[in-house]
Scaffold this motif. Structure first.
Motif, PDB file in Angstrom:
ATOM      1  N   MET A   1      22.614  45.958  52.820  1.00  0.00           N
ATOM      2  CA  MET A   1      22.474  46.810  51.642  1.00  0.00           C
ATOM      3  C   MET A   1      22.696  48.267  52.024  1.00  0.00           C
ATOM      4  O   MET A   1      22.518  48.652  53.166  1.00  0.00           O
ATOM      5  N   SER A   2      23.029  49.052  51.042  1.00  0.00           N
ATOM      6  CA  SER A   2      23.408  50.438  51.275  1.00  0.00           C
ATOM      7  C   SER A   2      22.204  51.317  51.628  1.00  0.00           C
ATOM      8  O   SER A   2      21.103  51.130  51.094  1.00  0.00           O
ATOM      9  N   ILE A   3      22.434  52.292  52.511  1.00  0.00           N
ATOM     10  CA  ILE A   3      21.379  53.268  52.773  1.00  0.00           C
ATOM     11  C   ILE A   3      21.149  54.165  51.565  1.00  0.00           C
ATOM     12  O   ILE A   3      20.148  54.876  51.500  1.00  0.00           O
ATOM     13  N   PHE A   4      22.067  54.114  50.597  1.00  0.00           N
ATOM     14  CA  PHE A   4      21.912  54.884  49.359  1.00  0.00           C
ATOM     15  C   PHE A   4      21.449  53.985  48.209  1.00  0.00           C
ATOM     16  O   PHE A   4      21.755  54.235  47.044  1.00  0.00           O
ATOM     17  N   GLN A   5      20.702  52.947  48.542  1.00  0.00           N
ATOM     18  CA  GLN A   5      20.194  52.019  47.530  1.00  0.00           C
ATOM     19  C   GLN A   5      19.292  52.724  46.529  1.00  0.00           C
ATOM     20  O   GLN A   5      19.347  52.459  45.328  1.00  0.00           O
ATOM     21  N   ASP A   6      18.440  53.629  47.007  1.00  0.00           N
ATOM     22  CA  ASP A   6      17.536  54.347  46.104  1.00  0.00           C
ATOM     23  C   ASP A   6      18.297  55.299  45.196  1.00  0.00           C
ATOM     24  O   ASP A   6      18.026  55.398  43.996  1.00  0.00           O
ATOM     25  N   SER A   7      19.223  56.041  45.799  1.00  0.00           N
ATOM     26  CA  SER A   7      19.972  57.067  45.076  1.00  0.00           C
ATOM     27  C   SER A   7      21.145  57.488  45.941  1.00  0.00           C
ATOM     28  O   SER A   7      21.046  57.494  47.185  1.00  0.00           O
ATOM     29  N   ASN A   8      22.258  57.857  45.310  1.00  0.00           N
ATOM     30  CA  ASN A   8      23.370  58.422  46.067  1.00  0.00           C
ATOM     31  C   ASN A   8      23.015  59.788  46.647  1.00  0.00           C
ATOM     32  O   ASN A   8      23.665  60.262  47.579  1.00  0.00           O
ATOM     33  N   ASN A   9      21.988  60.422  46.078  1.00  0.00           N
ATOM     34  CA  ASN A   9      21.549  61.742  46.526  1.00  0.00           C
ATOM     35  C   ASN A   9      20.313  61.584  47.412  1.00  0.00           C
ATOM     36  O   ASN A   9      19.195  61.413  46.925  1.00  0.00           O
ATOM     37  N   CYS A  10      20.510  61.649  48.730  1.00  0.00           N
ATOM     38  CA  CYS A  10      19.379  61.426  49.628  1.00  0.00           C
ATOM     39  C   CYS A  10      18.388  62.580  49.616  1.00  0.00           C
ATOM     40  O   CYS A  10      17.295  62.470  50.181  1.00  0.00           O
ATOM     41  N   TYR A  11      18.726  63.706  48.968  1.00  0.00           N
ATOM     42  CA  TYR A  11      17.815  64.847  48.875  1.00  0.00           C
ATOM     43  C   TYR A  11      16.998  64.838  47.581  1.00  0.00           C
ATOM     44  O   TYR A  11      16.146  65.699  47.391  1.00  0.00           O
ATOM     45  N   SER A  12      17.259  63.874  46.727  1.00  0.00           N
ATOM     46  CA  SER A  12      16.515  63.816  45.465  1.00  0.00           C
ATOM     47  C   SER A  12      15.160  63.159  45.688  1.00  0.00           C
ATOM     48  O   SER A  12      14.927  62.468  46.690  1.00  0.00           O
ATOM     49  N   ASN A  13      14.261  63.334  44.728  1.00  0.00           N
ATOM     50  CA  ASN A  13      12.948  62.706  44.812  1.00  0.00           C
ATOM     51  C   ASN A  13      13.021  61.192  44.673  1.00  0.00           C
ATOM     52  O   ASN A  13      12.034  60.495  44.935  1.00  0.00           O
ATOM     53  N   TRP A  15      15.055  59.242  46.385  1.00  0.00           N
ATOM     54  CA  TRP A  15      15.407  58.590  47.654  1.00  0.00           C
ATOM     55  C   TRP A  15      14.196  58.612  48.581  1.00  0.00           C
ATOM     56  O   TRP A  15      13.702  59.669  48.948  1.00  0.00           O
ATOM     57  N   ASP A  16      13.722  57.418  48.964  1.00  0.00           N
ATOM     58  CA  ASP A  16      12.592  57.300  49.885  1.00  0.00           C
ATOM     59  C   ASP A  16      13.010  56.775  51.252  1.00  0.00           C
ATOM     60  O   ASP A  16      12.577  57.291  52.280  1.00  0.00           O
ATOM     61  N   SER A  17      13.823  55.701  51.260  1.00  0.00           N
ATOM     62  CA  SER A  17      14.080  55.011  52.518  1.00  0.00           C
ATOM     63  C   SER A  17      15.343  54.177  52.412  1.00  0.00           C
ATOM     64  O   SER A  17      15.853  53.897  51.324  1.00  0.00           O
ATOM     65  N   SER A  18      15.841  53.770  53.569  1.00  0.00           N
ATOM     66  CA  SER A  18      16.994  52.872  53.621  1.00  0.00           C
ATOM     67  C   SER A  18      16.513  51.449  53.897  1.00  0.00           C
ATOM     68  O   SER A  18      15.393  51.248  54.384  1.00  0.00           O
ATOM     69  N   GLY A 145      14.919  44.448  67.441  1.00  0.00           N
ATOM     70  CA  GLY A 145      14.097  45.131  66.450  1.00  0.00           C
ATOM     71  C   GLY A 145      14.804  45.268  65.115  1.00  0.00           C
ATOM     72  O   GLY A 145      15.955  44.861  64.944  1.00  0.00           O
ATOM     73  N   ILE A 146      14.104  45.832  64.159  1.00  0.00           N
ATOM     74  CA  ILE A 146      14.692  46.207  62.881  1.00  0.00           C
ATOM     75  C   ILE A 146      14.422  47.690  62.675  1.00  0.00           C
ATOM     76  O   ILE A 146      13.422  48.227  63.166  1.00  0.00           O
ATOM     77  N   HIS A 147      15.322  48.353  61.947  1.00  0.00           N
ATOM     78  CA  HIS A 147      15.309  49.809  61.904  1.00  0.00           C
ATOM     79  C   HIS A 147      15.596  50.299  60.483  1.00  0.00           C
ATOM     80  O   HIS A 147      16.373  49.677  59.750  1.00  0.00           O
ATOM     81  N   CYS A 148      15.003  51.423  60.115  1.00  0.00           N
ATOM     82  CA  CYS A 148      15.299  52.035  58.822  1.00  0.00           C
ATOM     83  C   CYS A 148      15.094  53.539  58.926  1.00  0.00           C
ATOM     84  O   CYS A 148      14.555  54.051  59.914  1.00  0.00           O
ATOM     85  N   TRP A 149      15.522  54.255  57.890  1.00  0.00           N
ATOM     86  CA  TRP A 149      15.291  55.692  57.754  1.00  0.00           C
ATOM     87  C   TRP A 149      14.300  55.922  56.639  1.00  0.00           C
ATOM     88  O   TRP A 149      14.370  55.289  55.583  1.00  0.00           O
ATOM     89  N   HIS A 282       9.033  70.897  55.635  1.00  0.00           N
ATOM     90  CA  HIS A 282      10.240  71.440  55.029  1.00  0.00           C
ATOM     91  C   HIS A 282      11.111  70.308  54.503  1.00  0.00           C
ATOM     92  O   HIS A 282      10.990  69.158  54.920  1.00  0.00           O
ATOM     93  N   GLY A 283      12.000  70.635  53.565  1.00  0.00           N
ATOM     94  CA  GLY A 283      12.830  69.620  52.920  1.00  0.00           C
ATOM     95  C   GLY A 283      13.897  69.061  53.836  1.00  0.00           C
ATOM     96  O   GLY A 283      14.234  69.623  54.879  1.00  0.00           O
ATOM     97  N   GLY A 284      14.467  67.917  53.430  1.00  0.00           N
ATOM     98  CA  GLY A 284      15.625  67.348  54.101  1.00  0.00           C
ATOM     99  C   GLY A 284      15.378  66.848  55.500  1.00  0.00           C
ATOM    100  O   GLY A 284      16.200  67.053  56.386  1.00  0.00           O
ATOM    101  N   GLN A 285      14.256  66.149  55.735  1.00  0.00           N
ATOM    102  CA  GLN A 285      13.947  65.636  57.070  1.00  0.00           C
ATOM    103  C   GLN A 285      13.866  64.112  57.026  1.00  0.00           C
ATOM    104  O   GLN A 285      13.148  63.547  56.201  1.00  0.00           O
ATOM    105  N   PHE A 286      14.572  63.482  57.959  1.00  0.00           N
ATOM    106  CA  PHE A 286      14.698  62.020  57.958  1.00  0.00           C
ATOM    107  C   PHE A 286      14.251  61.455  59.303  1.00  0.00           C
ATOM    108  O   PHE A 286      14.672  61.921  60.361  1.00  0.00           O
ATOM    109  N   ILE A 287      13.398  60.442  59.225  1.00  0.00           N
ATOM    110  CA  ILE A 287      12.773  59.836  60.392  1.00  0.00           C
ATOM    111  C   ILE A 287      13.249  58.390  60.518  1.00  0.00           C
ATOM    112  O   ILE A 287      13.219  57.636  59.542  1.00  0.00           O
ATOM    113  N   ARG A 288      13.691  58.008  61.727  1.00  0.00           N
ATOM    114  CA  ARG A 288      14.008  56.601  61.933  1.00  0.00           C
ATOM    115  C   ARG A 288      12.761  55.878  62.415  1.00  0.00           C
ATOM    116  O   ARG A 288      12.049  56.346  63.308  1.00  0.00           O
ATOM    117  N   VAL A 289      12.512  54.711  61.804  1.00  0.00           N
ATOM    118  CA  VAL A 289      11.380  53.866  62.152  1.00  0.00           C
ATOM    119  C   VAL A 289      11.924  52.549  62.696  1.00  0.00           C
ATOM    120  O   VAL A 289      12.846  51.968  62.123  1.00  0.00           O
TER     121      VAL A 289
END
Length: 296
Positions: A1-13, A15-18, A145-149, A282-289
């Protein structure tokens, strides 16, 4: 599935995760020259094959120290570009290329300033265009493992000094065929993003949720009794995270209430609320889990 499943705009409210993936793309980097402004190269990274062809515009400006101030990329539907301007504030002191940490400004794209740059590098706005090519995408690595943003929340949970906008950030449901009822290791920030926050306390709480139905949706989950991490400071490299701002926790089946009956599991995080004194990330920060089953 797409990393943009939540929204095409990853900076919008929105978009939570991939989605979780059973592999990762090996990290690759290259230097990138400016389109306009000062004659200074930066280092850019890519870790997601889906980003091939996307074009990110980065703007750096003078300051004390110099800093990255905005990132944008075109909307696939046309119209205005998707842009992160709100407190997008990473500087050459905190993310330069002699360190393991990077600034992941999107789910799978990062940049670093060159080592040795200082607050005289930029005398004006300097623009870079980071176009993701096929050669920027590393080979797939299956490491068990399994991984997401996941995005860091951009406001305290219940208000604090700023009205809440991005409060609870939810992962996608964890594939049960990987976790099942085994113990597993959760690695927070496995790609070494450098968290940036405002002044003051900025604790992150990480909590599990479970449901007794498959493919549960919001409204069907219940919180675990105790959080995994309770109000930890993910910028504290002395007590809470290591020097790459990573941390790990072993999640045991015995320590997770009602997990023996769980058919759907996800987790979420949020910034604790402390009215009048709580800082925000601050805005626009993405963490890999990353999650790794521990079989006995």
């Amino acid at each position: 599935m797409s990393i943009f499943q939540d929204s095409n705009n990853c900076y919008s409210n929105d978009w939570d995760s991939s989605p979780w993936k059973p592999y990762y793309n090996k990290l690759t980097s290259r230097t990138l020259g400016e389109d306009s402004g000062d004659d200074t190269t930066i280092k850019v990274w890519c870790a997601e094959e889906e980003l091939e062809g996307k074009v990110f515009t980065l703007t750096c400006t003078t300051g004390t120290p110099d800093k990255l101030t905005s990132v944008s990329y075109p909307s696939p539907e046309g119209g205005p570009a998707y842009t992160e301007l709100d407190d997008f504030d990473i500087d050459e002191v905190t993310a330069h290329d002699d360190r393991t940490v990077k600034w992941w400004y999107g789910p799978g794209v990062a940049m670093q300033f060159p080592d040795g740059s200082d607050d005289t590098t930029y005398t004006q706005s300097t623009v870079y265009t980071h176009t993701i090519a096929a050669s920027d995408i590393g080979e797939k690595v299956y490491d068990g493992g399994i991984h997401c943003w996941m995005k860091l929340p951009h406001a305290p949970q219940d208000g604090g000094v700023t009205a809440a906008t991005e409060t609870d950030i939810y992962s996608k449901n964890i594939p049960m065929e990987y976790i099942n009822h085994n113990d597993f290791l959760m690695v927070f920030n496995s790609y070494g993003h450098l968290p940036i926050r405002g002044a003051g306390n900025c604790g992150l709480t990480v909590q599990f949720q479970y449901a007794d139905v498959l493919n549960a949706e919001t409204g069907q989950f219940r919180d675990a009794t105790l959080p995994i991490w309770d109000d930890i400071d993910i910028t504290d490299t002395t007590n809470d995270v290591n020097l790459s701002y990573m941390a790990a926790s072993l999640i045991t089946s015995g320590g997770f209430d009602n997990r023996e009956n769980a058919k759907s599991i996800r987790f979420y995080w949020y910034t604790e609320d402390a009215p009048g004194g709580e800082a925000i990330f601050h805005g626009g920060q993405f963490i890999r889990v990353s999650l790794y089953p521990v079989k006995h």
